[in-house]
Structures are given as C-alpha cells and as structure tokens.
Design a protein around this motif. Structure first.
Motif, PDB file in Angstrom:
ATOM      1  N   GLY A 149      -2.460   6.246   7.009  1.00 38.33           N
ATOM      2  CA  GLY A 149      -2.007   6.108   5.632  1.00 38.33           C
ATOM      3  C   GLY A 149      -1.433   7.392   5.071  1.00 38.33           C
ATOM      4  O   GLY A 149      -0.447   7.365   4.318  1.00 38.33           O
ATOM      5  N   VAL A 150      -2.034   8.530   5.406  1.00 36.98           N
ATOM      6  CA  VAL A 150      -1.497   9.822   4.955  1.00 36.98           C
ATOM      7  C   VAL A 150      -0.094  10.039   5.528  1.00 36.98           C
ATOM      8  O   VAL A 150       0.845  10.392   4.810  1.00 36.98           O
ATOM      9  N   ILE A 151       0.049   9.805   6.840  1.00 35.75           N
ATOM     10  CA  ILE A 151       1.347  10.012   7.495  1.00 35.75           C
ATOM     11  C   ILE A 151       2.403   9.083   6.916  1.00 35.75           C
ATOM     12  O   ILE A 151       3.534   9.507   6.605  1.00 35.75           O
ATOM     13  N   PHE A 152       2.055   7.814   6.745  1.00 40.24           N
ATOM     14  CA  PHE A 152       3.026   6.835   6.256  1.00 40.24           C
ATOM     15  C   PHE A 152       3.420   7.100   4.809  1.00 40.24           C
ATOM     16  O   PHE A 152       4.591   6.976   4.448  1.00 40.24           O
ATOM     17  N   SER A 153       2.464   7.446   3.971  1.00 35.10           N
ATOM     18  CA  SER A 153       2.808   7.680   2.565  1.00 35.10           C
ATOM     19  C   SER A 153       3.649   8.945   2.411  1.00 35.10           C
ATOM     20  O   SER A 153       4.582   8.976   1.596  1.00 35.10           O
ATOM     21  N   LEU A 203       0.867  14.326  -6.610  1.00 37.56           N
ATOM     22  CA  LEU A 203       1.245  13.910  -5.263  1.00 37.56           C
ATOM     23  C   LEU A 203       0.034  13.739  -4.352  1.00 37.56           C
ATOM     24  O   LEU A 203      -0.078  12.751  -3.618  1.00 37.56           O
ATOM     25  N   GLY A 204      -0.887  14.693  -4.398  1.00 36.63           N
ATOM     26  CA  GLY A 204      -2.071  14.603  -3.548  1.00 36.63           C
ATOM     27  C   GLY A 204      -2.918  13.387  -3.862  1.00 36.63           C
ATOM     28  O   GLY A 204      -3.447  12.731  -2.945  1.00 36.63           O
ATOM     29  N   ALA A 205      -3.045  13.042  -5.130  1.00 41.03           N
ATOM     30  CA  ALA A 205      -3.829  11.877  -5.519  1.00 41.03           C
ATOM     31  C   ALA A 205      -3.157  10.583  -5.077  1.00 41.03           C
ATOM     32  O   ALA A 205      -3.829   9.623  -4.674  1.00 41.03           O
ATOM     33  N   VAL A 206      -1.834  10.557  -5.144  1.00 39.75           N
ATOM     34  CA  VAL A 206      -1.090   9.367  -4.692  1.00 39.75           C
ATOM     35  C   VAL A 206      -1.312   9.140  -3.206  1.00 39.75           C
ATOM     36  O   VAL A 206      -1.638   8.025  -2.764  1.00 39.75           O
ATOM     37  N   VAL A 207      -1.137  10.196  -2.410  1.00 35.49           N
ATOM     38  CA  VAL A 207      -1.305  10.088  -0.963  1.00 35.49           C
ATOM     39  C   VAL A 207      -2.742   9.695  -0.613  1.00 35.49           C
ATOM     40  O   VAL A 207      -2.977   8.817   0.233  1.00 35.49           O
ATOM     41  N   ALA A 208      -3.710  10.326  -1.263  1.00 35.24           N
ATOM     42  CA  ALA A 208      -5.114  10.040  -0.975  1.00 35.24           C
ATOM     43  C   ALA A 208      -5.480   8.607  -1.331  1.00 35.24           C
ATOM     44  O   ALA A 208      -6.199   7.925  -0.580  1.00 35.24           O
ATOM     45  N   THR A 209      -4.980   8.121  -2.465  1.00 38.74           N
ATOM     46  CA  THR A 209      -5.293   6.752  -2.886  1.00 38.74           C
ATOM     47  C   THR A 209      -4.720   5.737  -1.912  1.00 38.74           C
ATOM     48  O   THR A 209      -5.405   4.788  -1.499  1.00 38.74           O
ATOM     49  N   SER A 210      -3.479   5.920  -1.522  1.00 36.06           N
ATOM     50  CA  SER A 210      -2.851   5.008  -0.567  1.00 36.06           C
ATOM     51  C   SER A 210      -3.591   5.029   0.766  1.00 36.06           C
ATOM     52  O   SER A 210      -3.868   3.975   1.365  1.00 36.06           O
ATOM     53  N   ALA A 211      -3.931   6.222   1.249  1.00 33.32           N
ATOM     54  CA  ALA A 211      -4.606   6.350   2.540  1.00 33.32           C
ATOM     55  C   ALA A 211      -6.019   5.769   2.508  1.00 33.32           C
ATOM     56  O   ALA A 211      -6.438   5.070   3.448  1.00 33.32           O
ATOM     57  N   LEU A 212      -6.762   6.052   1.452  1.00 29.60           N
ATOM     58  CA  LEU A 212      -8.141   5.549   1.356  1.00 29.60           C
ATOM     59  C   LEU A 212      -8.162   4.032   1.207  1.00 29.60           C
ATOM     60  O   LEU A 212      -9.058   3.363   1.745  1.00 29.60           O
ATOM     61  N   LEU A 213      -7.197   3.478   0.489  1.00 26.62           N
ATOM     62  CA  LEU A 213      -7.121   2.024   0.388  1.00 26.62           C
ATOM     63  C   LEU A 213      -6.862   1.426   1.760  1.00 26.62           C
ATOM     64  O   LEU A 213      -7.505   0.445   2.156  1.00 26.62           O
ATOM     65  N   ARG A 214      -5.924   1.995   2.520  1.00 26.28           N
ATOM     66  CA  ARG A 214      -5.628   1.491   3.855  1.00 26.28           C
ATOM     67  C   ARG A 214      -6.872   1.559   4.744  1.00 26.28           C
ATOM     68  O   ARG A 214      -7.181   0.628   5.478  1.00 26.28           O
ATOM     69  N   GLY A 215      -7.569   2.660   4.678  1.00 24.24           N
ATOM     70  CA  GLY A 215      -8.778   2.766   5.484  1.00 24.24           C
ATOM     71  C   GLY A 215      -9.853   1.790   5.058  1.00 24.24           C
ATOM     72  O   GLY A 215     -10.550   1.204   5.899  1.00 24.24           O
ATOM     73  N   SER A 216      -9.976   1.560   3.744  1.00 27.12           N
ATOM     74  CA  SER A 216     -11.083   0.757   3.232  1.00 27.12           C
ATOM     75  C   SER A 216     -11.007  -0.702   3.649  1.00 27.12           C
ATOM     76  O   SER A 216     -12.038  -1.319   3.947  1.00 27.12           O
ATOM     77  N   VAL A 256       0.815  -1.218   0.000  1.00 28.18           N
ATOM     78  CA  VAL A 256       0.000   0.000   0.000  1.00 28.18           C
ATOM     79  C   VAL A 256       0.851   1.271   0.000  1.00 28.18           C
ATOM     80  O   VAL A 256       0.386   2.316  -0.440  1.00 28.18           O
ATOM     81  N   VAL A 257       2.088   1.175   0.476  1.00 33.10           N
ATOM     82  CA  VAL A 257       2.953   2.354   0.466  1.00 33.10           C
ATOM     83  C   VAL A 257       4.054   2.176  -0.581  1.00 33.10           C
ATOM     84  O   VAL A 257       4.057   2.851  -1.610  1.00 33.10           O
ATOM     85  N   GLY A 258       4.982   1.265  -0.331  1.00 35.49           N
ATOM     86  CA  GLY A 258       6.132   1.168  -1.223  1.00 35.49           C
ATOM     87  C   GLY A 258       5.776   0.908  -2.675  1.00 35.49           C
ATOM     88  O   GLY A 258       6.136   1.686  -3.574  1.00 35.49           O
ATOM     89  N   TYR A 259       5.060  -0.170  -2.920  1.00 30.86           N
ATOM     90  CA  TYR A 259       4.740  -0.540  -4.304  1.00 30.86           C
ATOM     91  C   TYR A 259       3.752   0.433  -4.933  1.00 30.86           C
ATOM     92  O   TYR A 259       3.981   0.948  -6.036  1.00 30.86           O
ATOM     93  N   LEU A 260       2.627   0.689  -4.240  1.00 30.56           N
ATOM     94  CA  LEU A 260       1.577   1.507  -4.846  1.00 30.56           C
ATOM     95  C   LEU A 260       2.048   2.930  -5.103  1.00 30.56           C
ATOM     96  O   LEU A 260       1.811   3.486  -6.188  1.00 30.56           O
ATOM     97  N   VAL A 261       2.713   3.537  -4.139  1.00 24.26           N
ATOM     98  CA  VAL A 261       3.198   4.905  -4.331  1.00 24.26           C
ATOM     99  C   VAL A 261       4.212   4.957  -5.473  1.00 24.26           C
ATOM    100  O   VAL A 261       4.178   5.869  -6.309  1.00 24.26           O
ATOM    101  N   THR A 262       5.096   3.964  -5.534  1.00 24.00           N
ATOM    102  CA  THR A 262       6.088   3.921  -6.619  1.00 24.00           C
ATOM    103  C   THR A 262       5.408   3.839  -7.978  1.00 24.00           C
ATOM    104  O   THR A 262       5.749   4.586  -8.904  1.00 24.00           O
ATOM    105  N   ARG A 263       4.445   2.940  -8.106  1.00 22.46           N
ATOM    106  CA  ARG A 263       3.773   2.775  -9.395  1.00 22.46           C
ATOM    107  C   ARG A 263       2.940   4.009  -9.768  1.00 22.46           C
ATOM    108  O   ARG A 263       2.948   4.447 -10.940  1.00 22.46           O
ATOM    109  N   LEU A 264       2.238   4.594  -8.826  1.00 20.53           N
ATOM    110  CA  LEU A 264       1.413   5.763  -9.147  1.00 20.53           C
ATOM    111  C   LEU A 264       2.272   6.956  -9.533  1.00 20.53           C
ATOM    112  O   LEU A 264       1.895   7.740 -10.409  1.00 20.53           O
ATOM    113  N   ARG A 265       3.442   7.080  -8.911  1.00 15.97           N
ATOM    114  CA  ARG A 265       4.348   8.146  -9.322  1.00 15.97           C
ATOM    115  C   ARG A 265       4.901   7.884 -10.721  1.00 15.97           C
ATOM    116  O   ARG A 265       5.066   8.817 -11.513  1.00 15.97           O
ATOM    117  N   GLN A 266       5.164   6.619 -11.040  1.00 11.03           N
ATOM    118  CA  GLN A 266       5.610   6.273 -12.388  1.00 11.03           C
ATOM    119  C   GLN A 266       4.515   6.545 -13.414  1.00 11.03           C
ATOM    120  O   GLN A 266       4.801   6.864 -14.574  1.00 11.03           O
TER     121      GLN A 266
END
Length: 256
Positions: free
Chosen positions: A214-218, A184-197, A169-179
């Motif tokens: 999720g916001v803090i960690f991402s 940046l805001g969409a990446v953080v929100a997606t990672s955080a909302l997935l963690r919450g969901s 949810v952090v390492g892989y997903l953030v890396t791929r979404l940045r690629q």
C-alpha cells in the motif's frame, strides 16, 4: 427558489462521503477481517493451523455456483462506479483524473508488470517467513471445483479485486484525503493501513505485506496520478496466485 449547484462541497460533506464509500466497500471488509482474526486467535489451536480460503464454491450445483460467482464479482464493483460518480462532481473526467483510462496502454502494461515483480518476489519471501513464524493462517488462494469455468472466473475475480482495491483505496481515497488537506504522510499511512487491515483474516504476515504494498502503490499514484498500472500489477499478482494454485501441484504450496 433555485439551488446553487456550483457551491463548493464542504470538508464535512467530503469526509462523510468518504466514510460512506469505505463503509460500503473495503472499510466494511476491514471490520470483518478484524473480527475474523480475533476469532482465529481465540479458537482452539494456533493461527498457523487454521485456514483462510479465498474464491470458495457457493453451491454444489455447478451452474448455480457459476451464477453466484459472476454476481458476486459484478456487485463488488458497484462501489467503484459510485466512487467515480461522486468524483464527477469536480471539474474534469473522473476516470481521466484517476488515470483509469486507456491513453497509455503499453506504458501502463510495462509499469504494471514491473510493479508486480517488485511486489511479488519479496512478497513470496515474506509469506514464507510468516508461515515459518506461525503468524499467518494457512492460505488457500482458490477453492473452486475442478470445472471448465473455474480459471475464467478466477481471472475475473483477480480483475475485480484489482479494480476495487486500487480505485477505492488508492485513487479515490488518496484524492479525497488530499482534497481534505491531509498531510502526505498521513494520506500514505491511511491508504496502506486500510489495505493491510482488510487482509488481516489471513494473518499478521499478510497485514504487513499488504501494508508495505500500500505504501509503494500510494506513493506511485501520488507521483504519476495513474491508477491503471496499479490495476495491471494487482491483476497479475492475483492471477498468478489464484490460477497458479489450481494448476500447479498442491505440494508446491505446502509452505503457505
């Protein structure tokens, strides 16, 4: 005819890959959690009167139960290996790219402990508030029998949760979404909302608390490019929750 193995991977391929990795791991968990919360909300009785149990027994036969527990932990980590394998298509060592290595053990442990304190203390207050408002189910962090292997299995489960969630949810997903050139805001929100969901089965307080985590960690990962401190922090939080629930008096947890 030869294949061009150096051809850049297209955005469409990366998008499909990301959806498949999530579908095999925590995206799947999010769907089940959504169905679970709908089931709880439409059942007889309020949400607060229902139970969300983690780390439950899988057999009345102790050594068969232990076998199931260990198999579940091992197979749950396969998506992590898949994600690392897929990241290996890019130049460099994928574990080093994620910061999932032992280059800085002291620093990772210290920062992980700090993050655990930062998340854990306000998290307890949020869980208490959610319980008072009746927006969480009654949480049972561990429901294993009173047996010698219960604590080691709960510690392994905590490590498994931490590695799976922080790598995917952090390492892989953030890396791929940045690629994929997401903002940046969409990446953080997606990672955080997935963690919450995928914590929704516990209730809405758990959703909010984990989304904030999720916001803090991402944001931490985007700044440092190291997922290991996040794994340490998550492991500490889960070990305290799982093992603490089994060894401390149950009346201490009535507020859950």
């Amino acid at each position: 005819m030869t294949l061009d193995l150096d051809r850049p991977v297209s955005h469409r391929t990366l998008s499909t890959e990301t959806l498949l990795v999530l579908g095999l791991s925590l995206g799947q968990s999010a769907v089940y959690a959504l169905v679970s919360i709908v089931a709880k909300l439409t059942a007889d009785g309020p949400l607060s009167a229902q139970t969300a149990a983690l780390n439950t027994s899988r057999s009345a036969r102790p050594y068969l139960d232990l076998t199931y527990q260990l198999l579940g932990i091992a197979f749950a980590l396969l998506p992590v290996l898949l994600a690392i394998h897929l990241l290996a298509r890019s130049p460099g060592d994928p574990a080093r790219t994620l910061g999932l290595d032992a280059r800085r053990p002291g620093q990772d442990l210290a920062r992980g402990a700090g993050l655990a304190a930062l998340i854990g203390l306000p998290g307890l207050a949020l869980f208490w508030a959610a319980a008072q408002l009746g927006v969480n189910a009654t949480l049972v962090p561990a429901a294993l029998p009173d047996i010698w292997w219960a604590a080691p299995v709960l510690i392994l489960a905590a490590v498994q949760n931490a590695v799976l969630e922080e790598v995917i949810v952090v390492g892989y997903l953030v890396t791929r979404l940045r690629q994929l050139q997401w903002r940046l805001g969409a990446v953080v929100a997606t990672s955080a909302l997935l963690r919450g969901s995928y914590h929704l089965y516990q209730g809405f307080g758990a959703f909010v608390g984990n989304a904030v985590m999720g916001v803090i960690f991402s944001l931490y990962y985007l700044r440092t490019r190291r997922v290991m401190p996040l794994v340490v922090a998550h492991t500490l939080l889960d070990v305290v929750a799982f093992v603490g629930y089994t060894v401390l008096p149950k009346e201490w947890f009535d507020w859950l």
